[in-house]
Design an enzyme around this catalytic site. Sequence first.
Site, PDB file in Angstrom:
ATOM      1  CE  LYS A 149      41.142  18.534  40.588  1.00  0.00           C
ATOM      2  NZ  LYS A 149      40.451  19.655  39.676  1.00  0.00           N
TER       3      LYS A 149
ATOM      4  CB  CYS B  19      44.674  35.278  42.775  1.00  0.00           C
ATOM      5  SG  CYS B  19      46.381  35.018  42.973  1.00  0.00           S
TER       6      CYS B  19
ATOM      7  CD  GLU C  32      38.376  36.457  43.057  1.00  0.00           C
ATOM      8  OE1 GLU C  32      37.977  35.315  43.375  1.00  0.00           O
ATOM      9  OE2 GLU C  32      39.896  36.411  42.986  1.00  0.00           O
TER      10      GLU C  32
END
Length: 500
Positions: free
Chosen positions: A174, A282, A385
């Site tokens: 997905k 990331c 973040e």
Amino acid sequence: MTTELTHFIGGEHVKGASGRFADIYNPATGEVQAKCPLANAAEVRAAVESARAAQPGWAAWNPQRRARVMMRFVGLLQRDMDKLAEALSREHGKTLPDARGDVQRGLEVAEFCIGAPHLLKGEYTEGAGPGIDMYSMRQPIGIAAGITPFNFPAMIPMWKFCPALVCGNAFILKPSERDPSVPLMLGELMLEAGAPPGILNVVNGDKEAVDALLDDPDIGAIGFVGSTPIARYVYSRGTANGKRVQCFGGAKNHMIVMPDADLEQAADALIGSAYGAAGERCMAISVAVPVGEATADALIEKLAPRVESLKIGPYTAGDDVDFGPLITAEAHARVKGLIDSGVAQGATLVVDGRDFSMQGYEGGNFIGGCLFDNVTKDMEIYRQEIFGPVLTTVRAQSYEEAIGLALDHEYGNGVAIYTRDGDTARDFASRINIGMVGINVPIPVPLAYHTFGGWKKSIFGDLNQHGPDAFRFYTRTKTITARWPSGVKEGADFSIPVME
Ligand code: NAD
């Protein structure tokens, strides 16, 4: 007319049936370029049924035969590299060289998976007791699923499905609904490489599809990569349903710059790692921590002109573009809001990229490189973040203060230290509570044959992704104790067996 994308189930493209779609934007212009179908529970179930039918036959193939599929898959990725990179840049917005890197870092995990016959070998003890032999073997979980983020639409799906498949599982991917074209192409390539239909299914969707995967009783393992709140949710719902789940979340990666570091090198490293892919990685460095006022002043002096001269543009503008637009208008608004909050909370915005615009691309999600100095621990730009082209600088007065910042931050994905001092580097590597550490390396992403994973709020679960951990995650161990009649003693034994 906008293109309507599909799902890829049982080796075929299947039109979305739910009637729900997500718009896929061209991030450089803001225009809708395609529609992504959002699967409902019935469509997810169709993919599970297809996987269920195909998996036992696939698991019965010998491991070398599955490894050869992976070998052909690597060849097909190389054949289609430019096509994949173009499709990736078109939806994600990253530059073409960066998009090729995205495909390449996935391909390298597929290469590692060619070693599956060796990696799946079990263990054997001859003569574990009188006439007793003991052996363990690794068997597939059955059906595994992967839920992946927008920022690496080739690499992260491959980190998930390559090890899962080569271990004998069927897989349901997905991908992110923001850039699903490359994942669909990967499904086609795996079929072309020789994986039977139903072994790799791609189901597009949002929360509804994710929930259906998390609740499906036939899915045994789930691998997730994305933001920390969703990682926590997927982990708790998946494990509550008895599944094996590993979730990789967000990050806030620091780079400590010691006074003895080569500052030219450190500045170049910060520019590449903070602004590459518009900071949507990331493993991006988003916090620079120079130690001492003199180091900080010198570093800012080197960084500012480099940030001002960054080349920003659409991927079509050529390979000398440093980075492209953010993924969506919402991401753009969020990043801009955080920059505003940094200014309001008293940080010094040394380079302000908020008003960046490009003729012909006024509707795009571009934001120029931003550089903050004098950032403190309580500010939102330090705590959150940002996931944009923004480098924040926190000045530390000592090594202990600098390492303390990284130790105390809630995220623990990556970290780096720039120093010429071996003792400092060694102490840092030993004490830091972060999963991936760079010593004079700004983005310490481990290679395919090591494992990738953070600590603290950057991970939920036990094992890392790719490398040997992936083979542990996608298999179950079964241990057999065997004694043949010649070794059997007379009579029943009612105490727990122990070895003399
Ligand atoms: P995201 O969390 O918004 O989405 C990730 C996946 O979860 C997507 O497939 C999405 O469709 C699905 N999802 C979104 N909302 C959901 C919900 N409410 N319920 C169930 N599923 C949902 O993340 P993103 O914006 O696509 O990616 C960026 C994030 O991913 C950043 O935080 C980044 O640090 C992180 N990331 C982490 C790693 C790592 O290895 N630690 C690697 C890449 C990206």
